[in-house]
Design an enzyme around this catalytic site. Structure first.
Site, PDB file in Angstrom:
ATOM      1  N   CYS A 143       0.859  -1.178   0.000  1.00 57.31           N
ATOM      2  CA  CYS A 143       0.000   0.000   0.000  1.00 57.31           C
ATOM      3  C   CYS A 143       0.896   1.228   0.000  1.00 57.31           C
ATOM      4  O   CYS A 143       2.110   1.129   0.132  1.00 57.31           O
ATOM      5  CB  CYS A 143      -0.899   0.027   1.242  1.00 57.31           C
ATOM      6  SG  CYS A 143      -2.002  -1.400   1.387  1.00 57.31           S
ATOM      7  N   GLY A 172      -1.579   1.361  -4.792  1.00 58.51           N
ATOM      8  CA  GLY A 172      -2.877   0.822  -4.409  1.00 58.51           C
ATOM      9  C   GLY A 172      -4.009   1.603  -5.023  1.00 58.51           C
ATOM     10  O   GLY A 172      -4.023   2.833  -4.962  1.00 58.51           O
ATOM     11  N   ASN A 219       1.453  -0.414   5.740  1.00 56.96           N
ATOM     12  CA  ASN A 219       1.853  -1.042   4.490  1.00 56.96           C
ATOM     13  C   ASN A 219       2.602  -2.323   4.834  1.00 56.96           C
ATOM     14  O   ASN A 219       3.624  -2.276   5.522  1.00 56.96           O
ATOM     15  CB  ASN A 219       2.756  -0.101   3.684  1.00 56.96           C
ATOM     16  CG  ASN A 219       3.330  -0.771   2.448  1.00 56.96           C
ATOM     17  OD1 ASN A 219       2.709  -1.654   1.866  1.00 56.96           O
ATOM     18  ND2 ASN A 219       4.519  -0.346   2.050  1.00 56.96           N
ATOM     19  N   GLY A 220       2.088  -3.458   4.390  1.00 59.33           N
ATOM     20  CA  GLY A 220       2.741  -4.723   4.682  1.00 59.33           C
ATOM     21  C   GLY A 220       1.738  -5.809   4.985  1.00 59.33           C
ATOM     22  O   GLY A 220       0.565  -5.718   4.611  1.00 59.33           O
ATOM     23  N   TYR A 228       9.039  -4.061  -9.641  1.00 65.42           N
ATOM     24  CA  TYR A 228       7.728  -3.645 -10.147  1.00 65.42           C
ATOM     25  C   TYR A 228       7.026  -2.582  -9.308  1.00 65.42           C
ATOM     26  O   TYR A 228       6.463  -1.645  -9.848  1.00 65.42           O
ATOM     27  CB  TYR A 228       6.823  -4.875 -10.244  1.00 65.42           C
ATOM     28  CG  TYR A 228       5.376  -4.573 -10.605  1.00 65.42           C
ATOM     29  CD1 TYR A 228       4.992  -4.366 -11.920  1.00 65.42           C
ATOM     30  CD2 TYR A 228       4.393  -4.500  -9.612  1.00 65.42           C
ATOM     31  CE1 TYR A 228       3.670  -4.097 -12.250  1.00 65.42           C
ATOM     32  CE2 TYR A 228       3.071  -4.226  -9.931  1.00 65.42           C
ATOM     33  CZ  TYR A 228       2.712  -4.023 -11.246  1.00 65.42           C
ATOM     34  OH  TYR A 228       1.418  -3.755 -11.574  1.00 65.42           O
TER      35      TYR A 228
END
Length: 507
Positions: A2, A28, A102-103, A259
């Site tokens: 995210c 996201g 985030n994670g 990416y």
């Protein structure tokens, strides 16, 4: 994966957070949310959708205050269709805490039961972020008992959080009336950076997932948050920091460089753009060792992330580099779309081939990675339909053979095209005339040259090595079962659930 951001300023921060989230939109596209604080009162708006769709003028007017945080969501745990699971999350005790994350927590199921049975805290969703905020709240209450809340007490709570939770996490939390807390997991898997700016109103401090959000909003990057480190920014903008983990090590996620991150970002001292150039150089060596370069007429990238690797590969091969696909920029990134049906449907809406670049040629397509294989299969077919004589495919990343449990949407083994398949079997499925993958060790080596201080990377989806150490076969099974049990969008829309976090009224 995210995108998160937090800001403390001496001027309204709603527009600043909005701008930062736009810069992190690539991380996201499922949901977005912002919380601001005025005095000790918090204001929240969050909903499913892209940043530009979630926040209209009246929503922004309802977000006053000079402290705040925000998130763009990409679901890897919980339900992709639930608005209640959009972030930020809020708990009112102790003090009032709002948190974005985030994670992915690998021990979320065990912690959830522990929170109910031992800590006596109620969990209302399937989101691991709700687990995380409740663990932080419990440890903050314990550390602050009979004490004045100050940075030392906060860091003591973060140290206790590190001991309880496992997996990957970069966190920004707002403590009502006190300031902004940010911390990173002891393995440094997910990125987190902060920077500062001096404005006519005073000093502003911003924490975010990538440097592009810091620099793109007029801030100067100060540094990355270290693995296991916590920083607390008080309401005056003073930054306090402390290492809160016992044995931290830096193991950045390799998929960020492959990416996830924007090419103009710098993560843990490594230029994402330069990392992709280096990957293209080693990929060229793999191509040369696999097939005669004179069989290739042109090198064409599959937009967007593969472009630097494709350019470098073409230069090394001495072949023309051409743009053979036009991307519709108004369609989301297919890799991070929830649901295979939506992902497959969007491929031809997203890309269109330029026939003149394919007709009668042997083309080498370059992609950043091949995860599920369905998109690659469709693109190879598009190249043939555009008139290509032969279609070769090269991946700047190695085969994705193993589930990722640290926040990337590839948790089930059967979804991975390279899992339990040979390269030849993958080639046959995709329909390419040749398939060339990056080498794992070569990839790690060329990215590591950009920061000699990094010894290892989190590359479990490529090498099957889970650096946090506690991941078991039972964990994979549990995550896969949770994924299969997720309701469809229509089912979720018909389900009534307590909306404890905020109203999600659309403008």
């Amino acid at each position: 994966m995210c995108g998160i951001v937090g800001v403390i300023s001496h001027a309204p921060v709603n527009q600043l957070i909005y701008d930062a989230l736009l810069l992190l939109q690539h991380r996201g596209q499922d949901a977005a949310g912002i919380v601001t604080m005025q005095g000790t009162k918090c204001f929240m708006h969050k909903a499913r959708g892209m940043v530009r769709d979630v926040f209209r003028t009246r929503n922004m007017r309802g977000l006053p205050g000079d402290v705040g945080l925000g998130q763009v969501r990409y679901p890897t745990a919980g339900n992709a269709y639930s608005e209640e699971e959009a972030q930020p999350f809020y708990v009112n005790a102790p003090f009032g805490i709002v948190l974005v994350h985030n994670g992915n927590l690998t021990n979320a199921l065990a912690l959830k039961q522990e929170l109910v049975d031992v800590d006596r805290r109620h969990i209302n969703t399937e989101s691991d972020t709700e687990v995380l905020i409740n663990v932080l709240a419990h440890e903050l209450a314990r550390a602050a008992r009979d004490k004045t809340l100050n940075p030392e007490v906060i860091f003591e709570a973060v140290a206790a959080v590190h001991k309880r939770i496992k997996g990957s996490y970069a966190v920004v939390a707002l403590i009502a009336g006190y300031g902004l807390l940010a911390f990173r997991d002891p393995f440094g898997i997910r990125p987190l950076v902060f920077g500062e700016a001096v404005t006519p109103e005073g000093r502003t401090v911003m924490v975010g997932s990538e440097t592009v959000a810091i620099e793109g909003t007029g801030h100067a990057v100060t540094r990355d948050v270290a693995p296991g480190e916590a920083i607390f920014i008080d309401l005056e903008g003073t930054v306090h920091s402390q290492q809160c983990a016992e044995s931290p090590t830096l193991n950045p996620c390799m998929f960020e460089f492959v990416y996830l991150a924007r090419p103009d970002s710098v993560i843990d001292g490594i230029s994402v753009y330069q990392a992709r150039l280096n990957m293209g150089e080693t990929l060229a060596q793999r191509v040369i060792s696999t097939m005669p370069p004179n069989e290739i007429d042109v090198v064409i990238p599959i937009p967007e992330s593969s472009r630097p690797s494709a350019m470098q590969l073409a230069q090394k091969l001495g072949k023309p580099y051409r743009e053979g696909f036009v991307k519709n920029r108004y369609v989301g990134r297919t890799f991070i779309m929830p649901g295979q049906g939506v992902r497959k449907k969007s491929v031809r809406q997203k890309l269109n081939a330029i026939g003149v670049e394919f007709k009668g040629r042997n083309v080498l397509l370059v992609d950043d990675s091949i995860v599920r294989g369905n998109t690659s299969k469709e693109i190879v077919q598009m190249a043939r339909e555009a008139g290509a004589r032969k279609v070769y495919l090269a991946s700047a990343a190695p085969p994705v053979r193993f589930p990722n449990v640290y926040g990337i949407d590839m948790p089930t083994r059967e979804e991975l095209i390279a899992h339990d398949r040979t390269i030849e079997e993958v080639r046959e499925y995709i329909g390419a005339d040749a398939l060339i993958y990056q080498d794992v060790d070569a990839m790690k080596r060329v990215v590591r040259t950009l920061n000699e201080g990094i010894n290892t990377f989190e590359a479990s989806c490529f090498d099957g090595l889970y650096i946090t150490g506690e991941v078991t076969a039972a964990d994979f099974t549990a995550m896969e079962q949770q994924r299969r049990s997720q309701g469809t969008e229509e089912e979720e829309a018909n389900r009534s659930r307590l909306a404890l976090q905020s109203a999600t009224e659309q403008a």
